[in-house]
Write an enzyme that holds these catalytic residues in place. Structure first.
Site, short mmCIF file in Angstrom:
data_model
loop_
_atom_site.label_atom_id
_atom_site.label_comp_id
_atom_site.label_asym_id
_atom_site.label_seq_id
_atom_site.Cartn_x
_atom_site.Cartn_y
_atom_site.Cartn_z
CB CYS A 6 -0.93 0.02 1.20
SG CYS A 6 -1.97 1.50 1.19
CE LYS A 30 -3.29 -5.12 -4.46
NZ LYS A 30 -4.67 -4.70 -4.11
CB THR A 85 -2.36 2.13 -6.67
OG1 THR A 85 -1.96 2.24 -5.30
CG2 THR A 85 -3.81 1.70 -6.76
CB THR A 128 -10.57 1.77 -10.75
OG1 THR A 128 -9.47 1.76 -9.83
CG2 THR A 128 -11.03 3.20 -10.93
#
Lengths: 311, 261
Positions: free
Chosen positions: A136, A171, A199, A272
């Site tokens: 993150c 991730k 992201t 998204t």
């Protein structure tokens, strides 16, 4: 033969190295939750991935938390979370009524905390796999994350491996120089699969007010703008690792999902896109089936990593 | 909430900065309440990328028509003005919780500014249906921007107009106006939308007089379904400050609880 029977003969089942999915489509963490229950049938998904959980409740970051950019958005939510106790008491029981495998996404402040939370969550019967959110960009200054360092990724994964018999998915962050090194470190640490990718660290400024468009200054870019980078990273990981990859980034429709699979993804997360089209995940599944019929592909596994490159 | 492609019946400019959109909502099964919103895709392109939230302006139940009054502000609303009657528009909703209008209320006060007037107009419509007397203070930059006045008047509301251009919209003046109305009428509930300054004022007035009040909030949204936690605000409940999602827990909140930044 009717369309119905043709579709039924298609195999969409995929295997994430210990986690069997009825189809390759699942939500990306942070873009899925109980609020979507009225819009899509959760049982139609390959897996469900509730928002990353932290050990203690977290308030999240300052607003504005999202801003729009061409073909995408930047977010810096900051993992607003009610903590693991709430997750065990309310979030997991909520999903009891669905049969879909549940992947618990975990965010933690230290390797020990990742292990501690993983042990608790892996022991829960409604949890089918763990996704370690080591990537993150919105928790520490300058977007620092565990997944930026291969050694830390290895140590972290190994420690979690020791406390969990359930599949572990790491991730990965795209905000690294060589993603292959991190992918290999996770694999060596004992990960069953990888999610590629979280992201991209990004920033946007309002030229009239001169203020950053995100309260936390920087945030993570998602949406179709990032997809070519994600396709490249999946391809790079696929070439060096032997574990399945869940592709994640910029998938808006069936063809986008297939592009990630051709690059090497076994399954695909949709994030998204659900904000633009709330039924995106189910529409993507239908489009994949239509593509399989059109190209006479019976088994979705036949396209994984099958980008045609003359080498 | 439903995700539907609705036919545009009309989309016309009604003043320098405002447009009015009507859509055929005959496919919509869900009941729509004043204060709820719809998340609308402004064109098919990836820029603007996100949908835009619009509160409902008028609900025509007989004709099954939904109306929106919107301010052209940025890229999304600019694209929306380019959509024409006969075209289909991608609409998701109704979303969130609307206003509370109790059956025993006989007198309500609306305090709205700018595009917030459109949000409260839907409530005035419901008030008329319930035989509730509505008094509204409408504030805007210019008289030109007070275009929902006639709609509110048609719903039987007594209107007080204040504007920046004639210097009547400052908080002091509005404060006196609120006092006059509250001294004269027994106001059972008050509602506000569109201005933080006016919201703070109404918060103070309704606290003093112990009148229940509600506010409709707006914020940049991501999913509009309560899953992404983009549109949050703080609520004070006794000693605890709690973060709530505007799209899911709101957009209407008890005014006394909202921490207005």
């Amino acid at each position: 033969m009717t369309n119905q029977t043709v579709q039924e003969s298609l195999n969409l089942k995929v295997d994430l190295n210990g986690l069997q999915l009825s189809n390759p489509i699942m939500p990306a963490s942070g873009a899925f939750g109980e609020g979507m229950e009225g819009v899509i049938d959760f049982n139609a998904l390959g897996a469900i991935v509730p928002k990353s959980i932290t050990k203690h409740p977290r308030p999240g970051n300052a607003t504005p938390r999202v801003c729009e950019v061409p073909a995408g958005m930047i977010n810096s939510i900051g993992i607003q979370s009610k903590g693991i106790e709430y997750y065990l008491k309310h979030t997991l029981p909520f999903y009891e009524k669905y049969d879909t495998p549940l992947i618990a996404s975990i965010s933690a402040d230290s390797i020990d905390e990742f292990a501690e939370m993983s042990e608790v969550l892996a022991a829960h019967r409604r949890v089918d796999a763990l996704e370690l959110n080591i990537s993150c960009p919105n928790l520490k200054g300058d977007g620092q994350a565990f997944g930026m360092d291969a050694d830390i990724t290895y140590e972290l994964t190994k420690k979690v491996r020791q406390v969990s018999d359930k599949p572990i998915i790491c991730k990965l962050t795209p905000n690294v120089t060589r993603i292959q090194d991190i992918a290999l470190a996770a694999e060596e640490g004992g990960a069953n699969a990888l999610t590629a990718v979280n992201t991209l660290l990004a920033m946007s400024i309002d030229v009239h007010t001169r203020k950053p468009k995100i309260g936390n200054v920087m945030g993570g870019l998602s949406g179709p703008a990032v997809r070519p980078i994600v396709v490249r990273m999946i391809y790079q990981c696929y070439k060096v690792t032997n574990i399945p990859i869940i592709g994640c980034g910029g998938v808006m429709n069936g063809e986008d999902a297939l592009e990630l699979m051709l690059a090497g993804a076994t399954a695909v997360q949709v994030g998204t896109a659900s904000f633009i089209n709330p039924t995106a995940m189910l529409d993507i599944l239908d489009e994949i089936k239509a593509y399989m019929k059109e190209h006479k592909i019976d088994d979705i596994n036949d396209i994984i990593g099958q980008v045609d490159i003359n080498e | 909430m439903e995700s539907l492609k609705m036919k545009i019946l009309s989309n016309v400019q009604v003043s320098e900065r405002y447009w009015h959109l009507s859509v055929d909502a005959s496919q919509l099964q869900t009941k729509v309440s004043p204060g709820q919103f719809f998340y609308i895709r402004c064109g098919e392109a990836y820029y603007p990328f996100l949908r835009r939230p619009f509160s409902i302006y008028r609900i025509n139940k007989q004709e099954k028509v939904l109306e929106f009054l919107y301010l052209t502000k940025g890229l999304g609303t600019k694209r929306l003005t380019e959509m024409k009657a006969g075209e289909k528009i991608d609409i998701f909703g109704p979303l969130g919780h609307g206003f509370t209008l109790k059956d025993d209320a006989s007198n309500i006060l609306l305090l709205a500014r700018g595009v917030g007037i459109a949000t409260l107009a839907a409530l005035a419509q419901e008030a008329l249906e319930k035989n509730v007397k509505t008094t509204a203070i409408l504030s805007a930059r210019t008289y030109n921007d007070l275009l929902a006045t006639e709609t509110l008047q048609s719903f039987g509301a007594i209107i007080h107009k204040v504007t920046d251009e004639d210097g009547t919209s400052d908080v002091h003046n509005v404060s006196q106006l609120v006092d006059t109305i509250m001294d004269r009428d027994h106001i059972h509930a008050a509602y506000t939308c569109g201005s933080k300054r006016l919201a703070r004022l109404l918060q103070e007035k309704t606290r003093e007089r112990q009148i229940p009040a509600e506010i409709a909030l707006e914020e940049n949204m991501g999913c509009a379904m309560g899953v992404c936690f983009a549109c949050v605000c703080d609520i004070q409940e006794e000693d605890e400050i709690r973060s709530v999602r505007i799209c899911l827990d709101g957009p209407v909140f008890p005014l006394e609880k909202v921490i207005i930044p």
